[in-house]
Write a protein that holds these residues in place. Structure first.
Motif, PDB file in Angstrom:
ATOM      1  N   MET A   1     -10.444   4.406  -1.060  1.00  0.00           N
ATOM      2  CA  MET A   1      -9.455   3.567  -1.684  1.00  0.00           C
ATOM      3  C   MET A   1      -8.709   4.374  -2.749  1.00  0.00           C
ATOM      4  N   MET A   2      -7.389   4.235  -2.773  1.00  0.00           N
ATOM      5  CA  MET A   2      -6.573   4.918  -3.769  1.00  0.00           C
ATOM      6  C   MET A   2      -6.873   4.340  -5.148  1.00  0.00           C
ATOM      7  N   VAL A   3      -6.952   5.220  -6.118  1.00  0.00           N
ATOM      8  CA  VAL A   3      -7.220   4.828  -7.494  1.00  0.00           C
ATOM      9  C   VAL A   3      -5.971   5.112  -8.321  1.00  0.00           C
ATOM     10  N   LEU A   4      -5.566   4.155  -9.117  1.00  0.00           N
ATOM     11  CA  LEU A   4      -4.434   4.319 -10.010  1.00  0.00           C
ATOM     12  C   LEU A   4      -4.889   5.118 -11.228  1.00  0.00           C
ATOM     13  N   THR A   5      -4.238   6.258 -11.471  1.00  0.00           N
ATOM     14  CA  THR A   5      -4.614   7.106 -12.601  1.00  0.00           C
ATOM     15  C   THR A   5      -3.569   7.100 -13.709  1.00  0.00           C
ATOM     16  N   ASN A   6      -2.346   6.671 -13.383  1.00  0.00           N
ATOM     17  CA  ASN A   6      -1.279   6.660 -14.375  1.00  0.00           C
ATOM     18  C   ASN A   6      -0.230   5.642 -13.949  1.00  0.00           C
ATOM     19  N   LEU A   7       0.346   4.964 -14.919  1.00  0.00           N
ATOM     20  CA  LEU A   7       1.431   4.013 -14.667  1.00  0.00           C
ATOM     21  C   LEU A   7       2.412   4.140 -15.820  1.00  0.00           C
ATOM     22  N   SER A   8       3.658   4.486 -15.500  1.00  0.00           N
ATOM     23  CA  SER A   8       4.652   4.604 -16.561  1.00  0.00           C
ATOM     24  C   SER A   8       5.945   3.911 -16.144  1.00  0.00           C
ATOM     25  N   TYR A   9       6.631   3.422 -17.124  1.00  0.00           N
ATOM     26  CA  TYR A   9       7.881   2.693 -16.923  1.00  0.00           C
ATOM     27  C   TYR A   9       9.034   3.505 -17.501  1.00  0.00           C
ATOM     28  N   MET A  33      -7.085  14.037  -2.693  1.00  0.00           N
ATOM     29  CA  MET A  33      -5.636  13.945  -2.625  1.00  0.00           C
ATOM     30  C   MET A  33      -5.140  13.271  -3.893  1.00  0.00           C
ATOM     31  N   SER A  34      -4.019  13.752  -4.398  1.00  0.00           N
ATOM     32  CA  SER A  34      -3.369  13.068  -5.510  1.00  0.00           C
ATOM     33  C   SER A  34      -1.882  12.985  -5.197  1.00  0.00           C
ATOM     34  N   ALA A  35      -1.243  11.973  -5.731  1.00  0.00           N
ATOM     35  CA  ALA A  35       0.184  11.772  -5.476  1.00  0.00           C
ATOM     36  C   ALA A  35       0.819  11.095  -6.674  1.00  0.00           C
ATOM     37  N   LEU A  59       0.841  -1.052  -7.203  1.00  0.00           N
ATOM     38  CA  LEU A  59      -0.092  -0.233  -6.427  1.00  0.00           C
ATOM     39  C   LEU A  59       0.062  -0.506  -4.938  1.00  0.00           C
ATOM     40  N   LYS A  60       0.215  -1.763  -4.566  1.00  0.00           N
ATOM     41  CA  LYS A  60       0.391  -2.118  -3.151  1.00  0.00           C
ATOM     42  C   LYS A  60       1.695  -1.512  -2.604  1.00  0.00           C
ATOM     43  N   ILE A  61       2.769  -1.614  -3.358  1.00  0.00           N
ATOM     44  CA  ILE A  61       4.062  -1.060  -2.926  1.00  0.00           C
ATOM     45  C   ILE A  61       3.993   0.462  -2.849  1.00  0.00           C
ATOM     46  N   ALA A  62       3.359   1.096  -3.841  1.00  0.00           N
ATOM     47  CA  ALA A  62       3.228   2.554  -3.853  1.00  0.00           C
ATOM     48  C   ALA A  62       2.376   3.051  -2.687  1.00  0.00           C
ATOM     49  N   ASN A  63       1.285   2.352  -2.378  1.00  0.00           N
ATOM     50  CA  ASN A  63       0.453   2.740  -1.230  1.00  0.00           C
ATOM     51  C   ASN A  63       1.257   2.678   0.059  1.00  0.00           C
ATOM     52  N   ALA A  64       2.027   1.608   0.237  1.00  0.00           N
ATOM     53  CA  ALA A  64       2.841   1.461   1.449  1.00  0.00           C
ATOM     54  C   ALA A  64       3.890   2.571   1.528  1.00  0.00           C
ATOM     55  N   LYS A  65       4.495   2.904   0.391  1.00  0.00           N
ATOM     56  CA  LYS A  65       5.510   3.964   0.370  1.00  0.00           C
ATOM     57  C   LYS A  65       4.880   5.312   0.711  1.00  0.00           C
ATOM     58  N   LEU A  66       3.694   5.586   0.180  1.00  0.00           N
ATOM     59  CA  LEU A  66       2.995   6.840   0.464  1.00  0.00           C
ATOM     60  C   LEU A  66       2.639   6.948   1.944  1.00  0.00           C
ATOM     61  N   VAL A  67       2.118   5.885   2.519  1.00  0.00           N
ATOM     62  CA  VAL A  67       1.764   5.886   3.949  1.00  0.00           C
ATOM     63  C   VAL A  67       3.009   6.140   4.790  1.00  0.00           C
ATOM     64  N   LYS A  68       4.115   5.488   4.463  1.00  0.00           N
ATOM     65  CA  LYS A  68       5.357   5.686   5.203  1.00  0.00           C
ATOM     66  C   LYS A  68       5.833   7.130   5.086  1.00  0.00           C
ATOM     67  N   VAL A  70       4.046   9.842   4.551  1.00  0.00           N
ATOM     68  CA  VAL A  70       3.165  10.718   5.330  1.00  0.00           C
ATOM     69  C   VAL A  70       3.420  10.527   6.822  1.00  0.00           C
ATOM     70  N   ASN A  71       3.545   9.278   7.267  1.00  0.00           N
ATOM     71  CA  ASN A  71       3.796   9.015   8.687  1.00  0.00           C
ATOM     72  C   ASN A  71       5.134   9.587   9.136  1.00  0.00           C
ATOM     73  N   ASP A  72       6.168   9.434   8.314  1.00  0.00           N
ATOM     74  CA  ASP A  72       7.475   9.988   8.661  1.00  0.00           C
ATOM     75  C   ASP A  72       7.418  11.499   8.767  1.00  0.00           C
ATOM     76  N   GLU A  73       6.683  12.126   7.862  1.00  0.00           N
ATOM     77  CA  GLU A  73       6.588  13.580   7.837  1.00  0.00           C
ATOM     78  C   GLU A  73       5.799  14.108   9.032  1.00  0.00           C
ATOM     79  N   THR A  74       4.735  13.435   9.423  1.00  0.00           N
ATOM     80  CA  THR A  74       3.883  13.929  10.498  1.00  0.00           C
ATOM     81  C   THR A  74       4.361  13.496  11.877  1.00  0.00           C
ATOM     82  N   SER A  75       5.300  12.556  11.953  1.00  0.00           N
ATOM     83  CA  SER A  75       5.766  12.106  13.263  1.00  0.00           C
ATOM     84  C   SER A  75       6.819  13.026  13.849  1.00  0.00           C
TER      85      SER A  75
END
Length: 95
Positions: A1-9, A33-35, A59-68, A70-75
């Motif tokens: 599970m991804m862990v949130l380590t920093n949040l800034s506005y 992995m870190s992102a 966190l939910k939006i960021a996880n979805a963006k990260l998956v997209k 990675v998938n776009d890059e590897t496809s």
């Protein structure tokens, strides 16, 4: 599970939130992995602003963006490196 380590506005001159940046990490067995994912208004669900959302939503939006990402890059098909080409060389004497 991804862990949130920093949040800034990030805010504009009028005090409106324009970006949210999340630091994420994942550790599994001996792999790590870190992102850093930056969310802009275009990443948010329709009709929502940063002020409508909380840390779990980001966190939910960021996880979805990260998956997209990675998938776009590897496809994509692998690209040749250096002077390599995808053409098979013709044997000598068969011109």
């Amino acid at each position: 599970m991804m862990v949130l380590t920093n949040l800034s506005y990030r805010f504009d001159g009028e005090g409106n939130t324009t970006w949210v940046t999340l630091g994420l990490s994942l550790s599994q067995d001996s792999n790590y992995m870190s992102a850093t994912i930056a969310l802009s208004g275009k990443d948010l669900p329709n009709g929502q602003s940063f002020d409508d959302l909380n840390k779990k939503d980001f966190l939910k939006i960021a996880n979805a963006k990260l998956v997209k990402m990675v998938n776009d890059e590897t496809s994509e098909a692998p690209k040749p490196v250096g002077n390599e080409t995808s053409e098979v060389p013709k044997p000598a004497g068969n011109e």
